[in-house]
Write a protein that holds these residues in place. Structure first.
Motif, PDB file in Angstrom:
ATOM      1  N   ALA A 299      76.139 -18.303 -33.370  1.00  0.00           N
ATOM      2  CA  ALA A 299      77.069 -19.194 -32.380  1.00  0.00           C
ATOM      3  C   ALA A 299      77.492 -20.198 -32.030  1.00  0.00           C
ATOM      4  O   ALA A 299      76.550 -21.319 -32.503  1.00  0.00           O
ATOM      5  CB  ALA A 299      77.256 -18.394 -30.908  1.00  0.00           C
TER       6      ALA A 299
ATOM      7  N   MET B 162      80.932  -6.617 -26.750  1.00  0.00           N
ATOM      8  CA  MET B 162      80.816  -7.908 -27.782  1.00  0.00           C
ATOM      9  C   MET B 162      79.095  -7.964 -28.417  1.00  0.00           C
ATOM     10  O   MET B 162      78.758  -8.253 -29.128  1.00  0.00           O
ATOM     11  CB  MET B 162      80.769  -9.453 -26.805  1.00  0.00           C
TER      12      MET B 162
ATOM     13  N   PRO C  57      77.862 -12.054 -36.240  1.00  0.00           N
ATOM     14  CA  PRO C  57      78.287 -11.805 -34.277  1.00  0.00           C
ATOM     15  C   PRO C  57      80.046 -12.293 -33.914  1.00  0.00           C
ATOM     16  O   PRO C  57      79.885 -13.725 -34.387  1.00  0.00           O
ATOM     17  CB  PRO C  57      77.554 -12.062 -33.371  1.00  0.00           C
TER      18      PRO C  57
ATOM     19  N   MET D  23      68.004 -12.397 -22.928  1.00  0.00           N
ATOM     20  CA  MET D  23      68.503 -11.050 -22.610  1.00  0.00           C
ATOM     21  C   MET D  23      69.654 -10.388 -23.664  1.00  0.00           C
ATOM     22  O   MET D  23      70.799  -9.645 -24.121  1.00  0.00           O
ATOM     23  CB  MET D  23      69.747 -10.889 -21.027  1.00  0.00           C
TER      24      MET D  23
ATOM     25  N   ASN E  30      72.485  -9.494 -25.833  1.00  0.00           N
ATOM     26  CA  ASN E  30      71.892  -8.700 -27.710  1.00  0.00           C
ATOM     27  C   ASN E  30      71.861  -8.882 -28.834  1.00  0.00           C
ATOM     28  O   ASN E  30      72.837  -9.450 -29.249  1.00  0.00           O
ATOM     29  CB  ASN E  30      73.337  -7.433 -27.782  1.00  0.00           C
TER      30      ASN E  30
HETATM   31  P1  NAD Z   1      81.450 -15.137 -25.397  1.00  0.00           P
HETATM   32  O1  NAD Z   1      81.095 -14.221 -26.531  1.00  0.00           O
HETATM   33  O2  NAD Z   1      79.874 -16.447 -25.158  1.00  0.00           O
HETATM   34  O3  NAD Z   1      80.695 -14.922 -23.479  1.00  0.00           O
HETATM   35  C1  NAD Z   1      81.793 -13.814 -23.787  1.00  0.00           C
HETATM   36  C2  NAD Z   1      80.751 -12.686 -22.804  1.00  0.00           C
HETATM   37  O4  NAD Z   1      80.179 -12.571 -23.443  1.00  0.00           O
HETATM   38  C3  NAD Z   1      79.703 -13.668 -21.635  1.00  0.00           C
HETATM   39  O5  NAD Z   1      79.297 -12.647 -20.510  1.00  0.00           O
HETATM   40  C4  NAD Z   1      78.421 -13.384 -22.674  1.00  0.00           C
HETATM   41  O6  NAD Z   1      77.481 -13.262 -21.829  1.00  0.00           O
HETATM   42  C5  NAD Z   1      78.895 -11.558 -22.917  1.00  0.00           C
HETATM   43  N1  NAD Z   1      77.916 -11.578 -24.756  1.00  0.00           N
HETATM   44  C6  NAD Z   1      78.100 -12.064 -25.704  1.00  0.00           C
HETATM   45  N2  NAD Z   1      77.505 -12.189 -26.198  1.00  0.00           N
HETATM   46  C7  NAD Z   1      76.913 -11.737 -26.123  1.00  0.00           C
HETATM   47  C8  NAD Z   1      75.687 -11.269 -26.686  1.00  0.00           C
HETATM   48  N3  NAD Z   1      75.368 -10.873 -27.998  1.00  0.00           N
HETATM   49  N4  NAD Z   1      75.412 -10.065 -25.829  1.00  0.00           N
HETATM   50  C9  NAD Z   1      75.251  -9.030 -24.141  1.00  0.00           C
HETATM   51  N5  NAD Z   1      76.148 -10.389 -23.798  1.00  0.00           N
HETATM   52  C10 NAD Z   1      77.217 -10.995 -24.541  1.00  0.00           C
HETATM   53  O7  NAD Z   1      82.067 -16.097 -25.474  1.00  0.00           O
HETATM   54  P2  NAD Z   1      82.723 -16.995 -24.525  1.00  0.00           P
HETATM   55  O8  NAD Z   1      82.181 -17.612 -22.789  1.00  0.00           O
HETATM   56  O9  NAD Z   1      84.120 -17.434 -24.138  1.00  0.00           O
HETATM   57  O10 NAD Z   1      82.532 -18.184 -25.601  1.00  0.00           O
HETATM   58  C11 NAD Z   1      81.409 -19.253 -24.455  1.00  0.00           C
HETATM   59  C12 NAD Z   1      81.441 -20.335 -26.364  1.00  0.00           C
HETATM   60  O11 NAD Z   1      80.729 -19.977 -27.249  1.00  0.00           O
HETATM   61  C13 NAD Z   1      82.154 -21.578 -25.222  1.00  0.00           C
HETATM   62  O12 NAD Z   1      82.411 -22.350 -26.323  1.00  0.00           O
HETATM   63  C14 NAD Z   1      82.985 -20.382 -27.547  1.00  0.00           C
HETATM   64  O13 NAD Z   1      84.554 -21.899 -27.740  1.00  0.00           O
HETATM   65  C15 NAD Z   1      82.439 -20.645 -28.299  1.00  0.00           C
HETATM   66  N6  NAD Z   1      82.623 -19.549 -28.432  1.00  0.00           N
HETATM   67  C16 NAD Z   1      81.534 -18.926 -30.286  1.00  0.00           C
HETATM   68  C17 NAD Z   1      82.513 -18.178 -31.312  1.00  0.00           C
HETATM   69  C18 NAD Z   1      81.527 -18.548 -31.995  1.00  0.00           C
HETATM   70  O14 NAD Z   1      80.352 -18.830 -32.844  1.00  0.00           O
HETATM   71  N7  NAD Z   1      81.561 -17.586 -33.831  1.00  0.00           N
HETATM   72  C19 NAD Z   1      83.019 -16.864 -31.085  1.00  0.00           C
HETATM   73  C20 NAD Z   1      83.713 -17.091 -29.200  1.00  0.00           C
HETATM   74  C21 NAD Z   1      82.966 -17.942 -28.462  1.00  0.00           C
END
Ligand code: NAD
Ligand code: IPM
Ligand code: MN
Length: 355
Positions: A75, A258, A278, A291, A293
Motif C-alpha cells: 500500500a 477491506m 490488496p 492488526m 488482515n
Molecule cells: P485504508 O484502506 O487505508 O483504510 C480504511 C479503513 O479500513 C481503516 O479503518 C483501516 O484500518 C481499515 N483497513 C484497511 N485495510 C485493512 C486491513 N488489511 N486489515 C484491517 N483493516 C484494514 O483507506 P484510507 O484510510 O482512506 O487511506 C489511507 C492511506 O492509504 C491514504 O494515504 C490513501 O491515499 C492511501 N491509499 C492507498 C491505496 C493503495 O496503495 N492501493 C489504496 C487506498 C488508499
C-alpha cells in the motif's frame, strides 16, 4: 523449473506487514508444488523513501520494474506526504506506464465472512468488477488557472478514448462469455453527456459481437442502491475508473470488509508486468500494531497464481481463506478475532502444507 521474478513494493503503513505474509504464502505454494519458484526483489519505495530523497521511486524505477514478470504491491500513502503525490508518483504511474488497463476486483462473499446486509446468502454476492484502469476520470488531465487568485479555476478532465473504452469493455464481454455469466455496465449517461454517452454507445457496439451474453446497463446511482438491496443482479461488471474505485470499496463492505478485498492490475497482452495488490490503503490507524488482515493480500497472491496459469493453486488459496473464515479461530480484529497479521499468514501456510 519455471522461475517467476517478482518485484516487491511493500510501501507504507500496513503494506510491509501484509506483503510479508503474501510472500510467505507464495513461497510455500511454490515449495509444495515443486514445478515453479518465485524470486522476490524488494524495492524500498514509498513515503519514507520520498521523505529521504524527494521522490517516490528511483528515477529509472519504471525501467527497473520492466524486467520483472509481476509486481506485488502492499500500500502507498502516509501522513505528511500529500496523497496526490504519493499515489501519482508510484501506484498510478505504474498502472499507466505498464498499460495495466484492466483492474480485476472480485466481490465475492465467502462463507464465514461478515456481511452487513440482511437476508443475504453467499451465492447472492458473487461478482467480478472489471474497472477501467488507465484513463477516464483518473487520466490526470487538467489545469489549475489563476492559482491563489480570486479568479482561481480548476479543471479536471475525464478522458475516454475509443481504444481505451473498447478494450476494457471487450475484455469484460470475453470474461462474461467464457464464464457463461451476465455482464452489467455501470455508467452515468444522463448527466455526463459526453463521456458516459460515449461509454454506453461502445458498450452496445461491442455487445453486438457477443449476442450470447446477457447484458444490463445501470446508472451508477441506481447501481449503488442495487448492490446493497439486491446484489445478486450483478455477475461480471464493467465500469469506469472512478466508478470502479468507489463501487469496489462498497463491494468490499458487502463482502467482508477491506481486509478481504483484492485486485489485479493487468496488462492482458503481457507486454508489461502486471501488478497484484490488496485494494485497501496503508491504514495508518492500525499500522505497526500487527492488526492488519493479510487475507486481502493472500487473495491478490491467488490472482497472481491464476495469471501465471496455476489456477488450481489460486482456487486452493481462496478455499483456505474460506476455511479460516468459517473456523473463526485465527482471525484479525477486523474479522472479530484476536490473532496477529503473522498468525493469520502462518495459518494459511499451515493449511497449504496439509493439503
Ligand atoms: P485504508 O484502506 O487505508 O483504510 C480504511 C479503513 O479500513 C481503516 O479503518 C483501516 O484500518 C481499515 N483497513 C484497511 N485495510 C485493512 C486491513 N488489511 N486489515 C484491517 N483493516 C484494514 O483507506 P484510507 O484510510 O482512506 O487511506 C489511507 C492511506 O492509504 C491514504 O494515504 C490513501 O491515499 C492511501 N491509499 C492507498 C491505496 C493503495 O496503495 N492501493 C489504496 C487506498 C488508499
Ligand atoms: C484503489 C485506490 C487508488 C485508486 C488510489 C489510492 C489512487 O483507491 O486502488 O482503489 O483510486 O485507484
Ligand atoms: Mn480505491
Amino acid at each position: 523449473m519455471k522461475n517467476h521474478k517478482i518485484a516487491v513494493i511493500a510501501g507504507d503503513g500496513i503494506g510491509p506487514e501484509v506483503i510479508e505474509e503474501g510472500i510467505k504464502v507464495l513461497n510455500t505454494v511454490a515449495k509444495i508444488d515443486g514445478s515453479f519458484s518465485f524470486e522476490f526483489t524488494h524495492f524500498p519505495w514509498g513515503c519514507d523513501f520520498y521523505k529521504k530523497t524527494g521522490a517516490m521511486m528511483d528515477s529509472d524505477g519504471i525501467e527497473k520494474l520492466q524486467q520483472f514478470d509481476a509486481i506485488f504491491l502492499g500500500a502507498v500513502g502516509a501522513p505528511g506526504v500529500p496523497d496526490h503525490i504519493s499515489l501519482w508518483d508510484l501506484l498510478l504511474i505504474i498502472r499507466k506506464k505498464f498499460d495495466q488497463y484492466i483492474n480485476l476486483r472480485p466481490v465475492k462473499l465467502l462463507k464465514g465472512a461478515p456481511c452487513p446486509l440482511k437476508d443475504v446468502k453467499c451465492e447472492d454476492v458473487d461478482m467480478v468488477f472489471v474497472r477501467e484502469n488507465t484513463e477516464g476520470e483518473y487520466a490526470g488531465s487538467g489545469s489549475w488557472l489563476y492559482k491563489d487568485s480570486p479568479n482561481e479555476v480548476v479543471l479536471q478532465n475525464g478522458v475516454f478514448s475509443r481504444k481505451g473504452c473498447e478494450r476494457v469493455i471487450r475484455y469484460a464481454y470475453e470474461l462474461a462469455k467464457s464464464q457463461g455469466k451476465s455482464l452489467t455496465s455501470i455508467s452515468k449517461g444522463n448527466a455526463l453527456n459526453y463521456s458516459m454517452v460515449f461509454w454506453d454507445q461502445i458498450f452496445e457496439e461491442v455487445g453486438r459481437e457477443y449476442p450470447e451474453v446477457k447484458t444490463h446497463s445501470y446508472l451508477v446511482d441506481a447501481a449503488s442502491m442495487f448492490m446493497v438491496k439486491d446484489p445478486s443482479r450483478f455477475e461480471i461488471v464493467v465500469t469506469s475508473n472512478l466508478f470502479g474505485d468507489i463501487l469496489t470499496d462498497l463491494g468490499a463492505a458487502i463482502a467482508g470488509g477491506m481486509g478481504l478485498a483484492a485486485g489485479a492490475n493487468l496488462n492482458p497482452e503481457r507486454k508489461f508486468p502486471s501488478m497484484f495488490e490488496p485494494i485497501h490503503g496503508s491504514a495508518p490507524d492500525i499500522a505497526g500494531k500487527g492488526m492488519a488482515n493479510p487475507l486481502a493480500t493472500v487473495w491478490s497472491a491467488s490472482q497472481m497464481l491464476d495469471f501465471f496459469g496455476y489456477e488450481s493453486w489460486g482456487k486452493k488459496l481462496i478455499d483456505i481463506i474460506e476455511e479460516i473464515l468459517v473456523e473463526k479461530k485465527v482471525l484479525t480484529p477486523d474479522m472479530g478475532g484476536n490473532a496477529t497479521t503473522s498468525q493469520v499468514g502462518d495459518e494459511v501456510v499451515r493449511r497449504i502444507s496439509i493439503k
